[in-house]
Design a protein around this motif. Sequence first.
Motif, PDB file in Angstrom:
ATOM      1  N   GLU A 158      -2.176 -44.785   8.349  1.00 19.45           N
ATOM      2  CA  GLU A 158      -2.844 -45.096   7.504  1.00 19.45           C
ATOM      3  C   GLU A 158      -4.031 -44.309   6.953  1.00 19.45           C
ATOM      4  O   GLU A 158      -4.688 -43.778   7.843  1.00 19.45           O
ATOM      5  CB  GLU A 158      -3.475 -46.474   8.257  1.00 19.45           C
ATOM      6  CG  GLU A 158      -4.540 -47.113   7.266  1.00 19.45           C
ATOM      7  CD  GLU A 158      -5.282 -48.272   8.111  1.00 19.45           C
ATOM      8  OE1 GLU A 158      -5.507 -49.333   7.320  1.00 19.45           O
ATOM      9  OE2 GLU A 158      -5.343 -48.473   9.214  1.00 19.45           O
ATOM     10  N   ILE A 159      -4.050 -44.089   5.756  1.00 20.34           N
ATOM     11  CA  ILE A 159      -4.641 -42.861   5.313  1.00 20.34           C
ATOM     12  C   ILE A 159      -6.211 -43.538   4.548  1.00 20.34           C
ATOM     13  O   ILE A 159      -7.272 -42.826   4.746  1.00 20.34           O
ATOM     14  CB  ILE A 159      -3.982 -42.250   3.950  1.00 20.34           C
ATOM     15  CG1 ILE A 159      -2.815 -41.592   4.626  1.00 20.34           C
ATOM     16  CG2 ILE A 159      -4.876 -41.284   3.431  1.00 20.34           C
ATOM     17  CD1 ILE A 159      -2.714 -40.798   5.595  1.00 20.34           C
ATOM     18  N   LEU A 160      -5.827 -44.451   3.858  1.00 26.15           N
ATOM     19  CA  LEU A 160      -7.306 -45.111   3.343  1.00 26.15           C
ATOM     20  C   LEU A 160      -7.452 -46.649   3.993  1.00 26.15           C
ATOM     21  O   LEU A 160      -6.436 -47.179   4.284  1.00 26.15           O
ATOM     22  CB  LEU A 160      -7.348 -45.507   1.931  1.00 26.15           C
ATOM     23  CG  LEU A 160      -7.047 -44.156   0.940  1.00 26.15           C
ATOM     24  CD1 LEU A 160      -7.101 -44.599  -0.479  1.00 26.15           C
ATOM     25  CD2 LEU A 160      -8.364 -43.332   1.296  1.00 26.15           C
ATOM     26  N   LYS A 161      -8.644 -46.899   4.705  1.00 25.24           N
ATOM     27  CA  LYS A 161      -8.823 -48.149   5.607  1.00 25.24           C
ATOM     28  C   LYS A 161      -9.890 -48.941   4.985  1.00 25.24           C
ATOM     29  O   LYS A 161     -10.749 -49.405   5.707  1.00 25.24           O
ATOM     30  CB  LYS A 161      -9.117 -47.608   7.047  1.00 25.24           C
ATOM     31  CG  LYS A 161      -8.075 -46.601   7.719  1.00 25.24           C
ATOM     32  CD  LYS A 161      -8.550 -46.058   8.990  1.00 25.24           C
ATOM     33  CE  LYS A 161      -7.692 -45.026   9.484  1.00 25.24           C
ATOM     34  NZ  LYS A 161      -7.877 -44.650  10.816  1.00 25.24           N
ATOM     35  N   GLY A 162     -10.138 -49.337   3.789  1.00 25.59           N
ATOM     36  CA  GLY A 162     -10.645 -50.175   2.989  1.00 25.59           C
ATOM     37  C   GLY A 162     -11.947 -49.432   2.574  1.00 25.59           C
ATOM     38  O   GLY A 162     -13.158 -49.647   2.974  1.00 25.59           O
ATOM     39  N   VAL A 163     -11.574 -48.586   1.657  1.00 25.88           N
ATOM     40  CA  VAL A 163     -12.710 -47.859   0.844  1.00 25.88           C
ATOM     41  C   VAL A 163     -13.332 -48.467  -0.423  1.00 25.88           C
ATOM     42  O   VAL A 163     -12.664 -48.980  -1.024  1.00 25.88           O
ATOM     43  CB  VAL A 163     -12.023 -46.375   0.414  1.00 25.88           C
ATOM     44  CG1 VAL A 163     -12.991 -45.553  -0.282  1.00 25.88           C
ATOM     45  CG2 VAL A 163     -11.599 -45.646   1.621  1.00 25.88           C
ATOM     46  N   VAL A 198     -21.986 -37.776 -11.407  1.00 22.30           N
ATOM     47  CA  VAL A 198     -21.395 -36.987 -10.921  1.00 22.30           C
ATOM     48  C   VAL A 198     -21.053 -37.152  -9.625  1.00 22.30           C
ATOM     49  O   VAL A 198     -21.993 -36.865  -8.872  1.00 22.30           O
ATOM     50  CB  VAL A 198     -21.992 -35.544 -11.412  1.00 22.30           C
ATOM     51  CG1 VAL A 198     -20.923 -34.348 -10.724  1.00 22.30           C
ATOM     52  CG2 VAL A 198     -21.998 -35.090 -12.771  1.00 22.30           C
ATOM     53  N   VAL A 199     -20.197 -37.746  -9.272  1.00 20.48           N
ATOM     54  CA  VAL A 199     -19.859 -38.391  -7.857  1.00 20.48           C
ATOM     55  C   VAL A 199     -19.035 -37.125  -7.017  1.00 20.48           C
ATOM     56  O   VAL A 199     -17.852 -36.830  -7.648  1.00 20.48           O
ATOM     57  CB  VAL A 199     -19.314 -39.876  -7.541  1.00 20.48           C
ATOM     58  CG1 VAL A 199     -19.076 -40.005  -6.267  1.00 20.48           C
ATOM     59  CG2 VAL A 199     -20.294 -40.825  -8.403  1.00 20.48           C
ATOM     60  N   VAL A 200     -19.401 -36.821  -5.887  1.00 18.63           N
ATOM     61  CA  VAL A 200     -18.802 -35.829  -5.253  1.00 18.63           C
ATOM     62  C   VAL A 200     -18.336 -36.235  -3.822  1.00 18.63           C
ATOM     63  O   VAL A 200     -19.106 -36.883  -3.250  1.00 18.63           O
ATOM     64  CB  VAL A 200     -19.503 -34.380  -5.060  1.00 18.63           C
ATOM     65  CG1 VAL A 200     -18.952 -33.643  -4.160  1.00 18.63           C
ATOM     66  CG2 VAL A 200     -19.857 -33.746  -6.262  1.00 18.63           C
ATOM     67  N   ILE A 201     -16.923 -36.169  -3.480  1.00 17.98           N
ATOM     68  CA  ILE A 201     -16.442 -36.715  -2.092  1.00 17.98           C
ATOM     69  C   ILE A 201     -16.201 -35.454  -1.309  1.00 17.98           C
ATOM     70  O   ILE A 201     -15.547 -34.439  -1.675  1.00 17.98           O
ATOM     71  CB  ILE A 201     -15.202 -37.390  -2.352  1.00 17.98           C
ATOM     72  CG1 ILE A 201     -15.315 -38.852  -3.294  1.00 17.98           C
ATOM     73  CG2 ILE A 201     -14.626 -38.046  -0.979  1.00 17.98           C
ATOM     74  CD1 ILE A 201     -14.096 -39.389  -3.645  1.00 17.98           C
ATOM     75  N   LEU A 202     -16.910 -35.429  -0.259  1.00 20.13           N
ATOM     76  CA  LEU A 202     -16.766 -34.481   0.702  1.00 20.13           C
ATOM     77  C   LEU A 202     -15.736 -35.055   2.188  1.00 20.13           C
ATOM     78  O   LEU A 202     -16.068 -36.262   2.288  1.00 20.13           O
ATOM     79  CB  LEU A 202     -17.972 -33.803   1.050  1.00 20.13           C
ATOM     80  CG  LEU A 202     -18.966 -33.363   0.063  1.00 20.13           C
ATOM     81  CD1 LEU A 202     -20.243 -33.022   0.836  1.00 20.13           C
ATOM     82  CD2 LEU A 202     -18.443 -32.146  -0.489  1.00 20.13           C
ATOM     83  N   GLY A 203     -15.464 -34.073   2.707  1.00 16.84           N
ATOM     84  CA  GLY A 203     -14.900 -34.636   4.036  1.00 16.84           C
ATOM     85  C   GLY A 203     -13.794 -33.641   4.404  1.00 16.84           C
ATOM     86  O   GLY A 203     -13.304 -32.839   3.854  1.00 16.84           O
ATOM     87  N   PRO A 204     -13.475 -33.537   5.708  1.00 11.85           N
ATOM     88  CA  PRO A 204     -12.450 -32.741   6.401  1.00 11.85           C
ATOM     89  C   PRO A 204     -11.191 -32.862   5.766  1.00 11.85           C
ATOM     90  O   PRO A 204     -10.810 -34.145   4.934  1.00 11.85           O
ATOM     91  CB  PRO A 204     -12.395 -32.910   7.807  1.00 11.85           C
ATOM     92  CG  PRO A 204     -12.878 -34.312   7.875  1.00 11.85           C
ATOM     93  CD  PRO A 204     -13.745 -34.565   6.866  1.00 11.85           C
ATOM     94  N   GLY A 254     -10.246 -41.898   6.835  1.00 13.76           N
ATOM     95  CA  GLY A 254      -9.854 -42.825   5.641  1.00 13.76           C
ATOM     96  C   GLY A 254     -10.923 -44.022   5.457  1.00 13.76           C
ATOM     97  O   GLY A 254     -10.750 -44.898   5.007  1.00 13.76           O
ATOM     98  N   VAL A 255     -12.346 -43.610   5.979  1.00 14.95           N
ATOM     99  CA  VAL A 255     -13.312 -44.519   5.665  1.00 14.95           C
ATOM    100  C   VAL A 255     -14.356 -43.615   4.941  1.00 14.95           C
ATOM    101  O   VAL A 255     -14.442 -42.709   4.953  1.00 14.95           O
ATOM    102  CB  VAL A 255     -13.807 -45.337   6.847  1.00 14.95           C
ATOM    103  CG1 VAL A 255     -12.645 -46.034   7.275  1.00 14.95           C
ATOM    104  CG2 VAL A 255     -14.152 -44.428   7.884  1.00 14.95           C
ATOM    105  N   VAL A 256     -15.387 -44.359   4.405  1.00 16.99           N
ATOM    106  CA  VAL A 256     -16.569 -43.494   4.101  1.00 16.99           C
ATOM    107  C   VAL A 256     -17.685 -43.939   5.194  1.00 16.99           C
ATOM    108  O   VAL A 256     -18.030 -44.802   5.573  1.00 16.99           O
ATOM    109  CB  VAL A 256     -17.478 -44.610   2.708  1.00 16.99           C
ATOM    110  CG1 VAL A 256     -18.444 -43.910   2.558  1.00 16.99           C
ATOM    111  CG2 VAL A 256     -16.367 -44.479   1.458  1.00 16.99           C
TER     112      VAL A 256
END
Length: 251
Positions: free
Chosen positions: A15-20, A29-35, A215-217
């Motif tokens: 499961e990659i995305l868990k209710g985003v 300008v929205v930037v998404i960060l994460g490992p 997989g979550v914010v």
Amino acid sequence: MLKINDIHKSFGKNEILKGVDLSIDKGDVVVILGPSGSGKTTLLRCINFLERADSGNATFGDLQVNLHDASKKDIHAIRQKTAFVFQNYNLFNNKTAIENVTEGLIIGRKIPKADAIAIGKKALDKVGLSDKYDSYPSQLSGGQQQRVGIARAVALNPDIILFDEPTSALDPELVGEVLTVMKNIANEGTTMLVVTHEMSFAKDVASHVIFMDGGVVVEEGSSHDIFVSPKEERTKKFLKRVLPEDYTFYI
């Protein structure tokens, strides 16, 4: 302008995305960060239907679509409003820079060739490639190829441009030229959703920053909120790993 609600995506049992959820206003300008592996790229690909989400809904202006059940007509309508800049450029090796930029205008948007060429040249000028109209990808550096990719997106005049780690495939000395182009486009008021590991771009340019993991914010807010006073321990841990050792949070 764009709202994504409760998007889920799995590959097999993973499961990659868990209710985003995601919300973007015009000019943001929205930037998404994460490992790596946090679901950032999958989210972008689901928004543009390069992957089909398992569930979730998108509202794009007055257009509402179910991300799993969207019809070909709905997908076409979304893609008319978006443009995608890929990690690895995705240029046609047998086409010149101007041909790569005009392909989508002529084939996808049915714009007359002469008009498409004029639009394409203006887009290439904007990314600093006015002397490379007739160059093939093999004759361009990685940074120049990615700038062709950005010009291709700009030429479409989309409502939003999606950037999927646009500097990740570049040699370090070429990253700056691409980021400069992106900053210039952002300063013109272009709505952008950017997945990136470039912290300086996120701090300096983003109007809103989202930190994803698993997989979550995990946390979101202004650039100041995330980089100066993050609230979640997972966000702090990530930033401590990627920012200079002497970087200080103010909690």
